[in-house]
Design an enzyme around this catalytic site. Structure first.
Site, short mmCIF file in Angstrom:
data_model
loop_
_atom_site.label_atom_id
_atom_site.label_comp_id
_atom_site.label_asym_id
_atom_site.label_seq_id
_atom_site.Cartn_x
_atom_site.Cartn_y
_atom_site.Cartn_z
N GLY A 1 -7.47 26.02 15.66
CA GLY A 1 -6.35 26.90 15.78
C GLY A 1 -6.93 28.47 16.36
O GLY A 1 -6.44 29.28 16.74
N PRO B 1 7.54 -9.51 -7.66
CA PRO B 1 6.18 -9.12 -6.94
C PRO B 1 5.23 -8.41 -7.84
O PRO B 1 3.81 -8.69 -7.94
CB PRO B 1 6.76 -7.81 -6.07
CG PRO B 1 8.22 -8.32 -5.88
CD PRO B 1 8.62 -9.00 -7.25
N HIS C 1 -11.97 25.47 6.89
CA HIS C 1 -10.61 24.88 6.45
C HIS C 1 -10.09 25.53 5.08
O HIS C 1 -10.61 24.90 4.10
CB HIS C 1 -10.63 23.40 6.40
CG HIS C 1 -10.60 23.00 7.80
ND1 HIS C 1 -9.70 22.61 8.76
CD2 HIS C 1 -11.94 22.69 8.72
CE1 HIS C 1 -10.12 22.10 9.75
NE2 HIS C 1 -11.30 22.12 9.76
N ASP D 1 -6.33 -8.29 -1.28
CA ASP D 1 -6.87 -7.91 0.19
C ASP D 1 -8.45 -8.89 0.09
O ASP D 1 -9.04 -8.33 -1.01
CB ASP D 1 -7.23 -6.55 0.65
CG ASP D 1 -6.02 -5.75 0.86
OD1 ASP D 1 -5.06 -6.17 1.00
OD2 ASP D 1 -5.98 -4.53 0.74
N CYS E 1 -9.58 26.64 12.41
CA CYS E 1 -10.69 25.87 13.11
C CYS E 1 -10.36 25.82 14.61
O CYS E 1 -10.42 26.63 15.20
CB CYS E 1 -10.84 24.52 12.55
SG CYS E 1 -12.60 24.08 12.70
N LEU F 1 1.40 3.58 -2.19
CA LEU F 1 2.25 3.68 -3.64
C LEU F 1 1.99 4.89 -4.10
O LEU F 1 2.73 5.38 -5.10
CB LEU F 1 2.19 2.54 -4.58
CG LEU F 1 2.82 1.06 -4.31
CD1 LEU F 1 2.50 0.08 -5.38
CD2 LEU F 1 4.28 1.22 -4.03
N SER G 1 0.82 -1.22 -0.03
CA SER G 1 -0.04 -0.04 0.04
C SER G 1 0.87 1.19 -0.03
O SER G 1 2.20 1.12 0.12
CB SER G 1 -0.85 0.16 1.23
OG SER G 1 -0.26 -0.14 2.45
N GLY H 1 -3.48 7.48 -5.59
CA GLY H 1 -4.27 8.79 -5.59
C GLY H 1 -3.60 9.71 -6.46
O GLY H 1 -4.09 10.52 -7.44
N GLU I 1 -7.29 25.32 3.46
CA GLU I 1 -6.43 24.37 2.99
C GLU I 1 -7.24 23.54 1.79
O GLU I 1 -6.54 23.02 1.06
CB GLU I 1 -5.63 23.63 3.97
CG GLU I 1 -6.30 22.66 4.85
CD GLU I 1 -7.10 23.09 5.96
OE1 GLU I 1 -7.52 24.14 6.02
OE2 GLU I 1 -7.38 22.23 7.00
N1 GLN Z 1 -12.59 20.27 17.67
C1 GLN Z 1 -13.08 21.54 17.36
C2 GLN Z 1 -14.49 21.44 17.01
O1 GLN Z 1 -15.28 20.74 16.67
C3 GLN Z 1 -12.53 22.03 16.10
C4 GLN Z 1 -12.69 20.99 14.80
C5 GLN Z 1 -11.69 21.23 13.70
O2 GLN Z 1 -10.74 21.83 14.22
N2 GLN Z 1 -11.90 20.70 12.57
O3 GLN Z 1 -15.19 22.72 16.71
#
Ligand code: GLN
Length: 542
Positions: free
Chosen positions: A382, A189, A514, A146, A380, A15, A13, A18, A516
């Site tokens: 953070g 393999p 988020h 698997d 979030c 490799l 796995s 994705g 990102e």
């Molecule tokens: N644990 C926090 C919440 O549920 C933050 C979640 C997160 O950082 N995605 O609100």
């Protein structure tokens, strides 16, 4: 007419199936084709939402609120096509569907079996909601051999049979280990893995062979002979320094040409690879570097923060700098003098997270960033930790905490019990199931003029993806604002704080969402672009 490409993996796995799938998607797009990518995961969880990121890596959230496998993040980053719920399915979800149909009486009279009922449900997933794309790329999770994979392999075998060769193909990704003592790469393999596939009725059309180095010509010939494919269909997938080089490496070897030839379409179109060449020339020739400390909880597994690491890299691409990431377990800041580890970094980021472990360490990292004027980005959890730190240090709310950790005297972060989703009201309390019950997916946010957030986005209305159960408590807004905190982004109804910032600081932003998840190498997210710019400025100061 939609064509289906099924991608399986063998030998071991991890490799990079994705990334291989995403790269093929990008190469087909470069010839002007429309693509959709999807992943079939053989595990029993209904989705990865309840899995520990240390075991399974990050949970990738889509606009429509699905908690999905992190490979969907690669698909989106490489193709720009937003992933959705219909692009990821698991054995758990397939069985839930089949069992609820059985209870409903849909199979009345029949004995419900893996073949045909489970395999039919898998085939239904493969062909539904494809947007009539030219190509649908279906990656099968796990490794051939698997036990869990069997119904999926049987389903794609049947599906390919129904579609015919002109509308379906199989790509198999394998490993060629290099034996230092023998001084050569070993093909056995791969031969075994291809045989394993043949034993379930699938003949691979193209082999992608992962190896540290490009495959020698004799090994390629041998693989072709034993595995029943043409030598030009044995593609070398060597290690590269940036994942964004993979489409170029594949194209160099004619991988996409072979795929097109199989379908008899597009092989004479010259692909436009400007996007990828441009990214790689920037990645390979940075004009400087910055170090970002990521203070989190799941730091031992890089995949746990996959999109975050990629988005930081995109911020680097946008600013022509390399981004060194220093992954630090927040718990080390809870005792002793470890905080000095933050002294030489150019930016501090506290990412999303769950639970009390390490929370006080994250609060300490926020305090360090605030007091030492180091760019701070809270995502979030953070953002929630930043609000706790500011409440305690600047607003004299000494008992500030989050109800995620139990009863606190000042719940500046509390359980989100009610919110608006479009015209609907969503309600939760402590008794709900943990799976799929967070505030998930894309929500609008209104930015406040004359704030850093507004300047960064350059627009008033944005949408970003969420995944959280707790929220900054609006009842403390006035006190926090009096202490210097700004709420620069709010839900359109004004109820939920989405972005906070400290105007007295060079760059201090917390976001409840988020960002990102939406960043792409060819379209870096504005917040990451701006954060890395601030880190570059900071590095020039010291
Ligand atoms: N644990 C926090 C919440 O549920 C933050 C979640 C997160 O950082 N995605 O609100």
């Amino acid at each position: 007419m939609t064509r289906f490409v099924f991608i399986t993996g063998g030998v071991v796995s991890s490799l990079g199936k994705g990334i291989s799938s995403a790269s093929l998607g990008a190469l087909l797009q470069a010839r002007g084709f429309e693509v959709r990518l999807r992943k079939l995961d053989p595990y029993l969880n209904v989705d990865p939402g309840t899995m520990n990121p240390i075991q399974h890596g990050e949970v990738y959230v889509t606009d429509d609120g699905a908690e999905t496998d992190l490979d969907l993040g690669h698909y989106e980053r490489f193709t720009g096509v937003p992933a959705r719920q219909g692009d990821n399915v698991t054995t758990g979800r397939i069985y839930s569907t089949v069992l609820s149909r059985e209870r409903h009486g849909d199979y009345l009279g029949a004995t419900v079996q893996v073949i045909p009922h489970v395999t039919d449900a898998i085939k239904e997933f493969i062909e539904t909601d494809t947007d009539d794309a030219d190509f649908v790329l279906c990656e099968i999770g796990g490794t051939v051999g698997d036990i869990e994979s069997l119904p999926f392999l049987e389903a794609i075998r049947q599906k390919a049979n129904e579609l015919g060769r002109a509308r379906s193909m199989f790509i198999h990704l394998t490993l060629l280990p290099h034996l230092t003592a023998a001084g050569e790469v070993k093909t056995k393999p791969t031969q075994h893995s291809v045989k394993e596939l043949q034993s379930v009725g699938i003949q691979a059309d193209i082999l992608l062979c992962r190896a540290e180095h490009p495959i020698p010509a004799d090994a390629r010939k041998k693989i072709a002979l034993f595995c029943n494919v043409a030598p030009e269909r044995v593609i070398s997938a060597p290690d590269v320094s940036s994942i964004y080089e993979v489409p170029l490496v594949y194209n160099n070897q004619g991988f996409d040409v072979e795929v097109c030839k199989h379908f008899g379409i597009g092989h004479d179109i010259k692909p436009n690879l400007d996007r990828w060449n441009n990214i790689i020339s920037r990645v390979n020739k940075p004009e400087g570097e910055v170090t970002i400390a990521v203070v989190g909880k799941y730091t031992e597994l890089p995949d746990a923060y996959k999109s975050l690491a990629e988005a930081l890299g995109h911020g680097g691409i946008a600013n022509n700098v390399a981004v060194n990431m220093s992954w630090i377990d927040a718990e080390i800041f809870e005792s002793g003098d470890a905080i000095h580890r933050l002294e030489n970094v150019d930016g501090i980021l506290v990412p999303g997270g769950f639970g009390e472990r390490g929370a006080e360490g994250k609060v300490a990292a926020v305090q360090f960033a605030r007091e030492h004027r180091v760019p701070y980005f809270g995502i979030c959890f953070g953002m929630q930790m930043a609000v706790i730190e500011i409440s305690r240090s600047l607003a004299s709310i000494h008992g500030a905490g989050s109800t995620e950790f139990g009863d606190v005297s000042d719940p500046v972060v509390g359980l989100l019990t009610e919110w608006k989703k479009g015209d609907k009201i969503e309600q939760r309390d402590h008794s709900v199931d943990l799976g799929g019950s967070m505030r998930l997916g894309s929500y609008p946010c209104s930015l406040v003029k004359n704030t850093l957030a507004y300047k960064v986005y350059g627009t008033k209305n944005i949408t970003e993806r969420h995944r959280h159960r707790y929220e900054v408590n609006i009842n403390y807004a006035e006190t926090l604002q009096a202490a210097g905190l700004i709420f620069s982004g709010m839900s359109p109804d004004g109820e939920l704080p989405e972005i906070i910032e400290l105007p007295e600081h060079p760059w201090f932003i917390g976001v409840q969402f988020h960002p990102e998840l939406k960043s792409k190498p060819f379209d870096p997210h504005p917040l990451f672009k701006s954060f890395i710019k601030a880190a570059v400025d900071h590095s020039r100061l010291v």
